[in-house]
Design a protein around this motif. Structure first.
Motif, mmCIF file in Angstrom:
data_model
loop_
_atom_site.group_PDB
_atom_site.id
_atom_site.type_symbol
_atom_site.label_atom_id
_atom_site.label_comp_id
_atom_site.label_asym_id
_atom_site.label_seq_id
_atom_site.Cartn_x
_atom_site.Cartn_y
_atom_site.Cartn_z
ATOM 1 N N ILE A 199 6.080 3.969 19.860
ATOM 2 C CA ILE A 199 6.195 2.531 19.643
ATOM 3 C C ILE A 199 5.899 2.254 18.180
ATOM 4 C CG2 ILE A 199 3.794 2.181 20.403
ATOM 5 C CD1 ILE A 199 4.671 -0.613 21.366
ATOM 6 N N LYS A 200 6.691 1.359 17.570
ATOM 7 C CA LYS A 200 6.525 0.982 16.165
ATOM 8 C C LYS A 200 6.427 -0.536 16.060
ATOM 9 C CE LYS A 200 9.764 4.645 14.759
ATOM 10 N NZ LYS A 200 10.957 4.958 13.941
ATOM 11 N N ARG A 201 5.686 -0.994 15.059
ATOM 12 C CA ARG A 201 5.591 -2.438 14.849
ATOM 13 C C ARG A 201 5.373 -2.751 13.375
ATOM 14 N NH1 ARG A 201 5.186 -7.348 17.058
ATOM 15 N NH2 ARG A 201 3.758 -8.869 16.114
ATOM 16 N N ASN A 202 6.090 -3.761 12.892
ATOM 17 C CA ASN A 202 5.838 -4.347 11.581
ATOM 18 C C ASN A 202 4.997 -5.601 11.765
ATOM 19 O OD1 ASN A 202 7.464 -2.408 10.399
ATOM 20 N ND2 ASN A 202 9.292 -3.704 10.438
ATOM 21 N N TRP A 203 3.960 -5.737 10.957
ATOM 22 C CA TRP A 203 3.047 -6.858 11.053
ATOM 23 C C TRP A 203 3.150 -7.731 9.798
ATOM 24 C CZ3 TRP A 203 -0.056 -6.992 15.533
ATOM 25 C CH2 TRP A 203 -0.082 -5.812 16.276
ATOM 26 N N ALA A 204 2.884 -9.034 9.985
ATOM 27 C CA ALA A 204 2.801 -9.974 8.851
ATOM 28 C C ALA A 204 4.056 -9.889 7.985
ATOM 29 C CB ALA A 204 1.547 -9.700 8.027
ATOM 30 N N ASP A 205 5.228 -10.083 8.634
ATOM 31 C CA ASP A 205 6.507 -10.032 7.925
ATOM 32 C C ASP A 205 6.728 -8.707 7.203
ATOM 33 O OD1 ASP A 205 7.348 -12.563 8.721
ATOM 34 O OD2 ASP A 205 6.271 -13.533 7.069
ATOM 35 N N GLY A 206 6.204 -7.626 7.790
ATOM 36 C CA GLY A 206 6.465 -6.301 7.254
ATOM 37 C C GLY A 206 5.500 -5.845 6.181
ATOM 38 N N ARG A 207 4.440 -6.628 5.916
ATOM 39 C CA ARG A 207 3.500 -6.217 4.870
ATOM 40 C C ARG A 207 2.727 -4.968 5.277
ATOM 41 N NH1 ARG A 207 2.618 -11.854 4.457
ATOM 42 N NH2 ARG A 207 0.592 -11.713 5.509
ATOM 43 N N TRP A 208 2.508 -4.785 6.600
ATOM 44 C CA TRP A 208 1.911 -3.534 7.044
ATOM 45 C C TRP A 208 2.535 -3.114 8.370
ATOM 46 C CZ3 TRP A 208 -1.837 -3.465 11.242
ATOM 47 C CH2 TRP A 208 -2.232 -4.729 11.687
#
Length: 789
Positions: free
Chosen positions: A591-600
């Motif tokens: 599973i993958k996730r980008n957080w805060a519009d991809g900042r982390w």
């Protein structure tokens, strides 16, 4: 092949039965205020919350949109969100373009970081062939940016890179000669710009970070790349290329053990039209060691030229020259029958009278790219690599309780590699299904010659070398005189020649359903491998690849993967047998996730890997010149990675991996009998890393920051697999680092201190009646300054 073709035919039949739904498309381009493409900008389509990010050309596309009114929102960290409304009509493509609003002063400072987040990236490297966001790739791929490496003051591939990747550890330390990376229970292949540049076990020459743009760590089999890649994965060093932006950077560094280093990076265009671009990197370094008589002096130059034939075609020529003068590469080893770490950290078996080892590494790469239209792109690449070495390798002839007889062998090397590859990327629609297509062919031819046939003992039986009261400078048996009167190809003999070639063909179709939220990867590779020495044995195999990826939302995806691999292997067996290619497969969930519009970003994966005919060091030969082949090994584990800017000013790289790798079958060789159930050597069961930067963003202390790092290796396995159970295990490993820095405008000053606790750190193994290990430096520091212009 029929197992691969059957599901393909069924899926294409579904397309025909579904009919042609009347839909439209939206495409666009996002640029900076000076009309340069803006990469990795977030684009959201509403209603429906479909999301994507711009590619390296600043372009984005949404396919198969039902007629109606929609909003396109464009956002990038630190910049104002922009929106446009569009009325979508059936069978039409609507074009929307955006320009990020930046003042000229701001542009000069952020143009580079705008095109690539300094700590995270959301697209795969072009040299990896995949033309899609990392979030949508059904595989664990971690990308380490140049900014992250620079902040940690990493200066070579062998120097702290691996703290940035879950489960990756370095096995042995051959004087910065090459980087021996273990991941998922096995040594992984070393790639450079999409080419497998491993010429032998002791290659390639480790890359200096002055030429590195970023490093891709690809976990698991990677049939989409090349025919040769271990089932555990590979790392790909992507070198710096011209950007078309006129800029430069100079850096100086000094540190413990007489480290002095300088580098320069120049980037720009050679004509007013911007068709002829250049990049030039150069570096010079001198460095001693915490052990006496050890040194590693190095310099390099790398000019790169890119010529834009027209708006659709470019050709790039890259030359790399590296020169190294170093002490004997075997001097890092310490020997004792009493255990690990029993001698002073600065103990050495080296001698000031031994000749230096010289290494020369050269490569020339030509890359051609042609974009036929918005849907199809062709890449053709060829390269020639040449490596030469003149030097020696220390290894004892005898090790006793308090004395030893030091021995040194000649180690002259010549190796060459020729590489060629071509691949076609396509992005098309058939009915309601999106297709991301890769069609590729690649091959190479490699030869390696080494003179290991001359050996000289420095000490005599009557006057051995005292381990606890060593005397240097006048060995009782004198220094060696080598016979180099004949060509190395003649001196190499039967055991010193390794040669191999392969050809591979690859086809992949990633089918996107439900507006590309569900993606199914169907692919296959046919590989033909031939040994060019000995009995000229051959191997050929078809290896399928099946992947599934689903976007829960525009920031989160889950995936499953099954992939197979065929890896040609080089090596020398004592029994004279043929070295069989490695075959294997990987099953993986994640599973993958980008957080805060991809900042982390975060990723979590679990895997199982089976390998057949895996090479391992011959337990009867501690010098590492001979290998045995294991019947089958099984590696299982989990991996977690986090990287990026958590809050404004705070960046974090953190990872953890659990690995379990065991021998499940033995082959017919005598050396591997009785090994079933043993752990595969060279990995740590638990690895954990973290590196944190915090920078003050305002006030009197604006620009001031702190850094902190930690590495933990638990339940480490020895280098060798055939040693007695009576030997002591390796202890757990903990290392703490920290530093301070100041960065404003164009200047950055950094001071890092490594091994803050001044712990006696080492890794090693046991052989016959004694232990051998390699120690790391105690507390040491580096002070560096960079200036951008």
């Amino acid at each position: 092949m029929r197992y691969l073709l059957l599901p393909l035919l069924l899926l294409y039949s579904t397309v025909i039965l579904a009919g042609e739904e009347i839909t439209g498309s939206i495409k666009g381009k996002i640029t900076t205020s000076d009309h340069r493409p803006a990469e990795s900008v977030s684009v959201i389509l509403s209603p429906g919350a479909r999301g994507t990010i711009t590619d390296e050309n600043g372009e984005f596309t949404f396919h198969k949109i039902k007629p109606g009114s929609y909003k396109i929102a464009v956002s990038f960290n630190g910049y104002e969100t922009q929106e446009q409304t569009v009325i979508v009509e059936g069978n039409k493509t609507h074009e929307l373009n955006f320009q990020l609003r930046l003042s000229e002063k701001q542009l000069q400072e952020v143009i580079v970081t705008l095109n690539r987040n300094p700590y995270t990236t959301h697209r795969t490297s072009p040299s990896l062939r995949l033309n899609e966001p990392l979030l949508e790739v059904p595989q664990n791929i971690q990308v380490i940016t140049a900014k992250a490496l620079a902040d940690q003051q990493v200066i070579s591939m062998s120097d702290g890179v691996l703290r940035n990747v879950s489960g990756a550890v370095r096995l042995e330390h051959w004087a910065d000669m090459y980087t021996n990376v273990f991941m998922r229970g096995s040594r992984v292949s070393a790639f450079r710009n999409g080419m497998n540049v491993v010429m032998s076990y002791w290659s390639p020459l480790t890359e200096d970070m002055s030429i590195v743009d970023h490093i891709d760590f690809v976990k698991g089999p990677s049939g989409f790349m090349m025919a040769v890649g271990d089932p555990a994965g590979f790392y790909n060093v992507a070198t710096k290329k011209p950007t078309g932006v006129t800029k430069g950077e100079v850096g100086i560094m000094m540190g413990s053990y007489d480290l002095y280093r300088g580098n320069i990076d120049l980037d720009g265009k050679l004509d007013s039209a911007g068709r002829l671009l250049y990049r030039f990197n150069a570096m010079g370094q001198t460095k001693n060691s915490f052990r006496p008589y050890e040194y590693n002096n190095r310099y390099l130059a790398s000019p790169v030229l890119t010529y834009k034939l027209d708006d659709k075609s470019t050709i790039t020529a890259e030359f790399l020259y590296q020169k190294v003068k170093t002490s004997d590469v075997g001097s890092y080893y310490v020997f004792s029958p009493k255990g690990y770490g029993v001698l002073p950290r600065n103990f050495t078996t080296a001698d000031p009278g031994l000749e230096p080892t010289y290494m020369t590494d050269q490569s020339l790469t030509l890359n051609f790219q042609h974009k036929f239209d918005d849907h199809w792109k062709l890449t053709v690449q060829g390269a020639y690599f040449s490596y030469k070495q003149q030097g020696t390798d220390l290894w004892p002839a005898y090790v006793g309780a308090d004395s030893m007889i030091r021995g040194v062998s000649n180690w002259d090397v010549e190796s060459t590699g020729k590489f060629g590859q071509a691949f076609l990327n396509g992005d098309i629609q058939t009915g309601s299904i999106q297709h991301r297509i890769i069609i590729g062919v690649d091959g190479n031819s490699k030869e390696y010659w080494a003179d290991w046939n001359q050996y000289h003992t420095l000490d005599t039986e009557e006057e051995k070398f005292s381990i606890y009261n060593p005397v240097y400078g006048s060995p009782s048996n004198g220094y060696p005189v080598w016979d180099r009167s004949s060509d190395i190809r003649q001196r190499a003999g039967q055991w010193g020649h390794i040669a191999q070639s392969y050809t591979g063909v690859y086809v992949q179709d990633e089918l996107g359903f439900f507006n590309n939220r569900l993606r199914v990867t169907l692919a296959g590779r046919y590989t033909y491998v031939k040994n060019l020495d000995g009995d000229e044995a051959t191997a050929k195999k078809f290896t399928p690849r099946l992947g599934l990826s689903y976007s829960i939302d525009h920031q989160t995806s889950v995936y499953a993967l099954y992939d197979q691999a065929l890896v040609p292997q080089s090596g020398i067996r004592k029994d004279g047998g043929t070295v069989q290619p490695l075959t294997g497969n990987n099953t993986e969930l994640g599973i993958k996730r980008n957080w805060a519009d991809g900042r982390w970003t975060t990723s979590l994966s679990a895997y199982r890997i089976l390998r057949n005919n895996e090479n391992a060091s011959d337990p009867g030969d501690p010098t590492g010149k001979f290998i045995v082949q294991l019947g089958q090994t099984r590696a299982t584990g989990i991996e977690f990675d986090l990287r990026g800017e958590i809050v404004r000013g705070l960046t974090l790289t953190a990872n953890y991996a659990y690995t379990d790798s065991k021998i499940t079958k033995a082959d017919t060789s005598k050396a591997s009998q009785g090994t079933i159930g043993n752990k595969v050597p060279g990995y740590a069961e638990h690895t954990a890393n973290a590196w944190l930067n915090y920078q003050i963003g305002s006030g009197v202390l604006k620009g001031l920051g702190i850094s902190a790092g930690a590495t933990f290796l638990g339940h480490r396995n020895m280098w060798e697999w055939g040693t007695s159970a009576d030997f002591l295990p390796l202890p757990d490993y903990t290392k703490l680092d920290g530093g301070i820095f100041w960065e404003q405008n164009k200047i950055r000053v950094s001071l890092n201190v490594f091994n803050l606790a001044d712990k006696y750190l080492y890794s090693g193994a046991a052989y016959d009646t004694y232990y051998y290990y390699q120690a790391e430096p105690g507390r040491n520091w580096r002070l560096g300054m960079t200036y951008k212009f």
